[in-house]
Write an enzyme that holds these catalytic residues in place. Structure first.
Site, PDB file in Angstrom:
ATOM      1  N   ARG A  55       0.882  -1.198   0.000  1.00 42.19           N
ATOM      2  CA  ARG A  55       0.000   0.000   0.000  1.00 42.19           C
ATOM      3  C   ARG A  55       0.910   1.236   0.000  1.00 42.19           C
ATOM      4  O   ARG A  55       1.244   1.822   1.036  1.00 42.19           O
ATOM      5  CB  ARG A  55      -0.896  -0.006   1.234  1.00 42.19           C
ATOM      6  CG  ARG A  55      -1.824   1.223   1.315  1.00 42.19           C
ATOM      7  CD  ARG A  55      -2.861   1.253   0.245  1.00 42.19           C
ATOM      8  NE  ARG A  55      -3.749   0.078   0.307  1.00 42.19           N
ATOM      9  CZ  ARG A  55      -4.482  -0.342  -0.714  1.00 42.19           C
ATOM     10  NH1 ARG A  55      -4.414   0.290  -1.863  1.00 42.19           N
ATOM     11  NH2 ARG A  55      -5.249  -1.413  -0.580  1.00 42.19           N
ATOM     12  N   GLN A  80      -7.706  -8.272  -8.810  1.00 43.78           N
ATOM     13  CA  GLN A  80      -7.677  -6.851  -9.170  1.00 43.78           C
ATOM     14  C   GLN A  80      -6.228  -6.400  -9.371  1.00 43.78           C
ATOM     15  O   GLN A  80      -5.348  -6.731  -8.572  1.00 43.78           O
ATOM     16  CB  GLN A  80      -8.322  -6.036  -8.036  1.00 43.78           C
ATOM     17  CG  GLN A  80      -8.020  -4.538  -8.117  1.00 43.78           C
ATOM     18  CD  GLN A  80      -9.132  -3.677  -7.599  1.00 43.78           C
ATOM     19  OE1 GLN A  80     -10.260  -3.715  -8.102  1.00 43.78           O
ATOM     20  NE2 GLN A  80      -8.811  -2.916  -6.573  1.00 43.78           N
ATOM     21  N   ARG A  85       2.263  -7.199  -9.133  1.00 44.47           N
ATOM     22  CA  ARG A  85       2.572  -6.516  -7.861  1.00 44.47           C
ATOM     23  C   ARG A  85       2.621  -7.466  -6.670  1.00 44.47           C
ATOM     24  O   ARG A  85       3.024  -7.065  -5.578  1.00 44.47           O
ATOM     25  CB  ARG A  85       1.571  -5.384  -7.616  1.00 44.47           C
ATOM     26  CG  ARG A  85       0.142  -5.847  -7.406  1.00 44.47           C
ATOM     27  CD  ARG A  85      -0.784  -4.687  -7.052  1.00 44.47           C
ATOM     28  NE  ARG A  85      -2.136  -5.171  -6.768  1.00 44.47           N
ATOM     29  CZ  ARG A  85      -3.058  -4.428  -6.164  1.00 44.47           C
ATOM     30  NH1 ARG A  85      -2.788  -3.178  -5.796  1.00 44.47           N
ATOM     31  NH2 ARG A  85      -4.266  -4.924  -5.932  1.00 44.47           N
ATOM     32  N   HIS A 163       1.216   2.238 -10.329  1.00 44.31           N
ATOM     33  CA  HIS A 163       0.251   2.757  -9.347  1.00 44.31           C
ATOM     34  C   HIS A 163       0.965   3.639  -8.312  1.00 44.31           C
ATOM     35  O   HIS A 163       0.957   3.327  -7.104  1.00 44.31           O
ATOM     36  CB  HIS A 163      -0.439   1.558  -8.676  1.00 44.31           C
ATOM     37  CG  HIS A 163      -1.767   1.888  -8.073  1.00 44.31           C
ATOM     38  ND1 HIS A 163      -1.890   2.690  -6.968  1.00 44.31           N
ATOM     39  CD2 HIS A 163      -3.023   1.533  -8.406  1.00 44.31           C
ATOM     40  CE1 HIS A 163      -3.174   2.798  -6.654  1.00 44.31           C
ATOM     41  NE2 HIS A 163      -3.875   2.120  -7.499  1.00 44.31           N
ATOM     42  N   ASP A 208     -11.336   9.424  -8.285  1.00 41.28           N
ATOM     43  CA  ASP A 208     -10.853   8.178  -8.915  1.00 41.28           C
ATOM     44  C   ASP A 208     -11.185   8.306 -10.396  1.00 41.28           C
ATOM     45  O   ASP A 208     -12.266   7.914 -10.846  1.00 41.28           O
ATOM     46  CB  ASP A 208     -11.566   6.971  -8.296  1.00 41.28           C
ATOM     47  CG  ASP A 208     -10.906   5.661  -8.703  1.00 41.28           C
ATOM     48  OD1 ASP A 208     -11.249   4.612  -8.119  1.00 41.28           O
ATOM     49  OD2 ASP A 208     -10.036   5.694  -9.607  1.00 41.28           O
ATOM     50  N   GLU A 268      -1.097   7.863 -11.730  1.00 35.12           N
ATOM     51  CA  GLU A 268      -0.780   6.506 -12.204  1.00 35.12           C
ATOM     52  C   GLU A 268      -0.791   6.441 -13.731  1.00 35.12           C
ATOM     53  O   GLU A 268      -1.844   6.385 -14.359  1.00 35.12           O
ATOM     54  CB  GLU A 268      -1.820   5.529 -11.643  1.00 35.12           C
ATOM     55  CG  GLU A 268      -2.088   5.683 -10.152  1.00 35.12           C
ATOM     56  CD  GLU A 268      -3.373   5.006  -9.710  1.00 35.12           C
ATOM     57  OE1 GLU A 268      -3.928   4.202 -10.488  1.00 35.12           O
ATOM     58  OE2 GLU A 268      -3.833   5.279  -8.588  1.00 35.12           O
TER      59      GLU A 268
HETATM   60  O1  TA6 Z   1      -5.989   3.340  -9.145  1.00 35.30           O
HETATM   61  C1  TA6 Z   1      -7.176   3.570  -8.490  1.00 35.30           C
HETATM   62  C2  TA6 Z   1      -7.794   2.247  -8.073  1.00 35.30           C
HETATM   63  O2  TA6 Z   1      -8.169   1.492  -9.185  1.00 35.30           O
HETATM   64  C3  TA6 Z   1      -8.959   2.571  -7.149  1.00 35.30           C
HETATM   65  O3  TA6 Z   1     -10.186   2.277  -7.765  1.00 35.30           O
HETATM   66  C4  TA6 Z   1      -8.668   1.716  -5.922  1.00 35.30           C
HETATM   67  O4  TA6 Z   1      -9.241   0.441  -6.063  1.00 35.30           O
HETATM   68  C5  TA6 Z   1      -7.142   1.674  -5.953  1.00 35.30           C
HETATM   69  O5  TA6 Z   1      -6.846   1.457  -7.323  1.00 35.30           O
HETATM   70  C6  TA6 Z   1      -6.502   0.705  -5.008  1.00 35.30           C
HETATM   71  O6  TA6 Z   1      -6.701  -0.611  -5.417  1.00 35.30           O
HETATM   72  P1  TA6 Z   1      -6.050  -1.781  -4.477  1.00 35.30           P
HETATM   73  O7  TA6 Z   1      -6.381  -3.074  -5.175  1.00 35.30           O
HETATM   74  O8  TA6 Z   1      -4.578  -1.502  -4.402  1.00 35.30           O
HETATM   75  O9  TA6 Z   1      -6.691  -1.619  -3.123  1.00 35.30           O
END
Ligand code: TA6
Length: 294
Positions: A55, A80, A85, A163, A208, A268
């Site tokens: 994070r 996701q 990563r 990111h 966002d 990003e």
């Molecule tokens: O980059 C923005 C995003 O896609 C947000 O929608 C939020 O989900 C963020 O990434 C963090 O995602 P994560 O999977 O690292 O918690």
């Protein structure tokens, strides 16, 4: 390399004092220091032991950005933001370049290939690929570039994004410029499409937004009226601007302190609108150069 196992990391410094730290886990840059001090935000509860994506810093998003597409797409089974990563990358080596007086830049190379993927990731995305991720530290900039190669017989398509969590002093004094007139998908407004009508973006709540295609290459973070960072895209047309604000920050178990959203903004760069397609043997290269303007 220091540390052991999943928390091992590579540290590089320049004679002039700048430094960068990269975890082998996710090839995640977790620190970049230059004249202005630490440039990246890292949660006080960021997992640095390989138990989950970091994070903060610069997580590498590949081969999908955001929640994977519904059934039927090659990336549908991925988590996701994909597996890069949360994979263990290999440190391929360090090279330095000298100018007249001393070392002017240090380049660190990291590799991840389909053969070094976890069983899970391999089964979720069974395509033959090779990634080389280069992190180059210079006096006032950090460059991070990905090289994606299709090592298999069949073509594949992917998304890529860096990111990046930039550290700033006070989000209420931040403006982001360089996106005037660019279309964006607003994920806070039900993923509706808008056009950036103001020259600068101010952040006073959850943001966002996925901007793209962006015609020019630089997005600037201005703090207290002074340019703080230039983020220069290289062969990437999109950029997501994210700040979780109060509620979302509190809702993330690894986001600390809860008030930390006041000291960070995610800029990003990526190729995330649509898909990059690589045929057998083809290569994609893209990345960013972040400049600290302090
Ligand atoms: O980059 C923005 C995003 O896609 C947000 O929608 C939020 O989900 C963020 O990434 C963090 O995602 P994560 O999977 O690292 O918690």
């Amino acid at each position: 390399i220091t540390g052991s196992g999943a928390s091992s990391k590579v540290i590089a410094t320049l004679p002039s004092g700048e430094s960068v730290e990269v975890l082998l886990f996710g090839a995640t840059v977790i620190s970049w220091k230059s004249g202005g001090g630490e440039n990246l935000w890292l949660s006080e509860k960021a997992a640095l032991d390989g138990s989950k994506a970091v994070r903060g810093g610069v997580p590498v998003v590949f081969p999908v950005f955001g929640p994977p597409p519904k059934e039927g797409h090659a990336t549908s089974k991925l988590p996701q933001h994909g597996f890069a990563r949360t994979s263990r990358w290999e440190f391929l080596g360090k090279s330095t370049s000298e100018d007249a007086l001393d070392t002017s830049s240090v380049k660190l190379d990291f590799g991840l290939s389909s053969s070094s993927l976890s069983e899970d990731a391999r089964s979720q995305w069974p395509l033959d690929f090779g990634l080389i991720y280069s992190v180059t530290l210079s006096k006032d900039s950090l460059q991070t570039v990905i090289n994606v190669r299709n090592e298999g017989e069949t073509s594949f398509e992917f998304q890529f994004l860096l990111h990046t969590y930039l550290r700033i002093k006070d989000i209420t004094k931040v403006e982001i410029t360089g996106l005037l007139g660019v279309d964006y998908i607003d994920k806070v407004l039900n993923a509706t499409t808008h056009k950036q009508s103001e020259p600068s973006i101010k952040i006073s709540g959850e943001v966002d937004r996925v901007y793209g295609p962006i015609p020019q290459d630089t997005t600037t973070v201005v703090e207290d009226g002074k340019p703080r960072f230039d983020v220069v895209r290289d062969n990437l047309q999109d950029t997501t601007i994210w700040n979780p604000w109060t509620e979302k920050a509190k809702a993330m178990g690894d986001f600390a302190p809860d008030s930390g959203f006041k000291e960070m903004v995610c800029v990003e760069v990526g190729a995330v609108n649509g898909w990059q397609k690589l045929d057998k043997g083809e290569v994609f290269e893209g990345g960013q150069t972040m400049k600290s303007l302090l």
